[in-house]
Enzyme design. Structure first.
Site, mmCIF file in Angstrom:
data_model
loop_
_atom_site.group_PDB
_atom_site.id
_atom_site.type_symbol
_atom_site.label_atom_id
_atom_site.label_comp_id
_atom_site.label_asym_id
_atom_site.label_seq_id
_atom_site.Cartn_x
_atom_site.Cartn_y
_atom_site.Cartn_z
ATOM 1 N N ASP A 88 0.981 -1.429 0.268
ATOM 2 C CA ASP A 88 -0.218 0.025 0.516
ATOM 3 C C ASP A 88 0.772 1.304 0.328
ATOM 4 O OD1 ASP A 88 -2.460 1.009 0.494
ATOM 5 O OD2 ASP A 88 -2.498 1.722 2.073
ATOM 6 N N GLU A 145 0.780 -0.542 -5.109
ATOM 7 C CA GLU A 145 -0.671 0.481 -5.396
ATOM 8 C C GLU A 145 0.576 1.678 -5.685
ATOM 9 O OE1 GLU A 145 -1.771 3.164 -5.009
ATOM 10 O OE2 GLU A 145 -1.573 3.183 -2.332
ATOM 11 N N ASP A 166 -11.161 0.880 -1.124
ATOM 12 C CA ASP A 166 -11.003 2.293 -0.701
ATOM 13 C C ASP A 166 -12.093 2.819 -1.619
ATOM 14 O OD1 ASP A 166 -9.730 2.435 1.437
ATOM 15 O OD2 ASP A 166 -7.938 2.863 0.298
#
Length: 514
Positions: free
Chosen positions: A304, A351, A404
């Site tokens: 992430d 990501e 998200d």
């Protein structure tokens, strides 16, 4: 795509679903029977990947991205059925929790009490072989386990005495890790240390069994590794010298992102930033241990906020939003050179969403890490939008949406007139298409993309609206609680997904005749 994992070298498909979103009788999803049933469903649907969110203990707001440990497992994921089967826990009627959604405040206390009962049962009735296996595991994992269990025990004692705040507000000798104070605490809190060791052993053994079950059925697990750790964490307490902290162990700067698609004031995550130069001094030993642990828990994993390794947004700790901040350099290639020297080629998905600069792209490409393409971002501009499928490189993972994002149906209902018109034209929908057709149109676009791996949230396969989204970035409450039950699924989505995976070269073509 990448030399790190076979799944990153061929076309494949998978589903995004967090463990806690599984159905089950004990308040949240866990490693119990529903997890195996989901693996079976994935295999039957031609899926090769189960992507999860971080499986570490949840933090503030019940977020898996603000954990008290970058190494420990989430106690809530320990299934109770195996503990009953081994005679450590008495069977009990399921609690009256809601079938949909995790009632965090009720679930946490109830499940921890059952685990305490199981720990007492283990202490009283475990066989010699079980005790030996537990002891061997504790010795093998001591590098992170000892700090974690002591952190949990001291923190609980601090709060029982009415203490507030994080570890930096504990009694000074404990906060400073004075050896005599730690030894005294370990003696006084021996039972609590034993409990948390038991919980972590249960997590690892149950997880290993589920992971093996998935591998036997051709389903790989894709984990998720947040770039930063929480300030109130065993990691930060154990090595405060590795973080940008002042003399009182408070952060001087914290992590986040500047204003973006998700928030006009940016996102202030609050994690302390690393002192990369100190990590470099010992060859990035902490990161090597962390990635080794990640590889023990998953076949491949997403990092992430990968852009933070090139440069991250440093927000002065006193500022309440992310508007005020500056870019500071990350470790760049030096970190990944050290990791690959120690661990070999890494099965990482980067990501790389948000403000991505050329140095981020260069870093990702140097190590062959595929990036991410999210279809919900594809229709706000024109034909040059890099998220449109005709621009996708093979070295990419394509998503209809992520944890998200809103669900695809929720996104469609909130999209601008331009996005709806463009998406309808691109996806072959009528301008006033039935809303129910939209999620599968995006699922189909993801599968027919040139990207090597296609991942779709389960919510989109079920055509669910925005009430079923997992997270709303920039909000602290009401997230991470979504669950499904098998009555929501039915036979259609699995059959349809299997045929699509086969037709798009992501599963054996025989699936079309299944």
């Amino acid at each position: 795509m990448s030399a790190g994992h076979a799944l990153l070298q061929r076309r494949a498909a998978g589903v995004l679903l967090h463990i806690t979103s599984l159905p089950g009788p004990h308040g949240c999803g866990d490693f119990g029977p529903a997890a195996r049933h989901f693996v079976d469903w994935l295999a039957a649907a031609g899926q090769s990947v189960w992507q999860m969110l971080p499986v570490h203990p949840v933090g503030p707001g019940h977020s898996p991205y603000q954990s008290v440990s970058a190494f420990a497992g989430c106690a809530l994921m320990v299934a109770l059925e195996p503990l009953v089967e081994r005679g450590w826990l008495a069977a009990a009627a399921p609690p009256p929790f809601a079938a949909h959604g995790v009632e965090w405040e009720r679930v946490v206390g109830w499940r921890l009490q059952r685990l305490r009962e199981a720990a007492a049962g283990f202490a009283a009735r475990a066989t010699a072989a079980e005790r030996a296996a537990h002891a061997q595991w504790c010795e093998r994992e001591a590098g992170w386990l000892d700090d974690y269990v002591l952190f949990k025990a001291i923190d609980a004692a601090h709060r029982r005495r009415g203490g507030e705040g994080g570890w930096w507000r504990w009694e000074a000798p404990l906060a400073a890790r004075e050896p005599a104070a730690l030894a005294q605490a370990a003696r006084a809190l021996a039972d609590e240390l034993a409990f948390w060791r038991f919980v972590q052993w249960c997590f690892d053994t149950q997880w290993a069994a589920l992971h093996a079950y998935a591998r036997e059925r051709g389903v790989a697990v894709m984990g998720d590794l947040p770039i930063f750790v929480a300030h109130h964490s065993a990691d930060c307490w154990a090595r405060p010298d590795l973080y940008e902290l002042d003399a009182a162990c408070e952060p001087t700067v914290v992590a986040g992102v500047p204003p973006d698609y998700f928030s006009p004031t940016g996102q202030r995550w609050g994690n302390p930033l690393y002192r990369w130069e100190r990590m470099a001094a010992d060859g990035y030993a902490w990161w090597t241990a962390r990635v080794r642990r990640a590889l023990a828990l998953a076949d491949l994993f997403r990092i992430d906020h990968f852009r933070g390794f090139a440069g991250c947004w440093a927000i002065p700790a006193a500022h309440p939003t992310a508007v005020e901040g500056r870019w500071v350099p990350g470790p760049g290639a030096a970190l990944f050179d050290a990791l690959e020297a120690a661990l070999g080629r890494l099965p990482i998905v980067a990501e790389d969403l948000g403000l991505i600069t050329p140095d981020v792209v260069a870093l990702r490409e140097r190590f062959g890490f595929p990036g991410m393409k999210v279809l919900q971002f594809a229709f706000g501009g024109d034909a040059d939008n890099p998220f449109l499928p005709h621009h996708h490189p093979r070295a990419a993972v394509v998503y209809s949406g992520t944890h998200d994002n809103d669900t695809s149906l929720g996104w469609w209902r909130g999209a601008s007139a331009h996005e709806r018109a463009y998406a309808a034209a691109y996806l072959g929908l009528a301008p006033e298409a039935d809303d129910a057709r939209v999620p599968w149109a995006l699922v189909r676009a993801a599968h027919t993309s040139a990207a090597g791996l296609a991942i779709v949230p389960l919510q989109d396969l079920l055509g669910l609206d925005g009430k079923h989204r997992m997270n709303r970035p920039g909000t602290a409450e009401g997230n991470w609680g979504w669950r499904f039950d098998w009555g929501m699924v039915g036979p259609g989505p699995g059959r349809q997904l299997a045929a699509l995976a086969a037709a798009s070269g992501r599963a054996p073509i025989e699936r079309l005749r299944g």
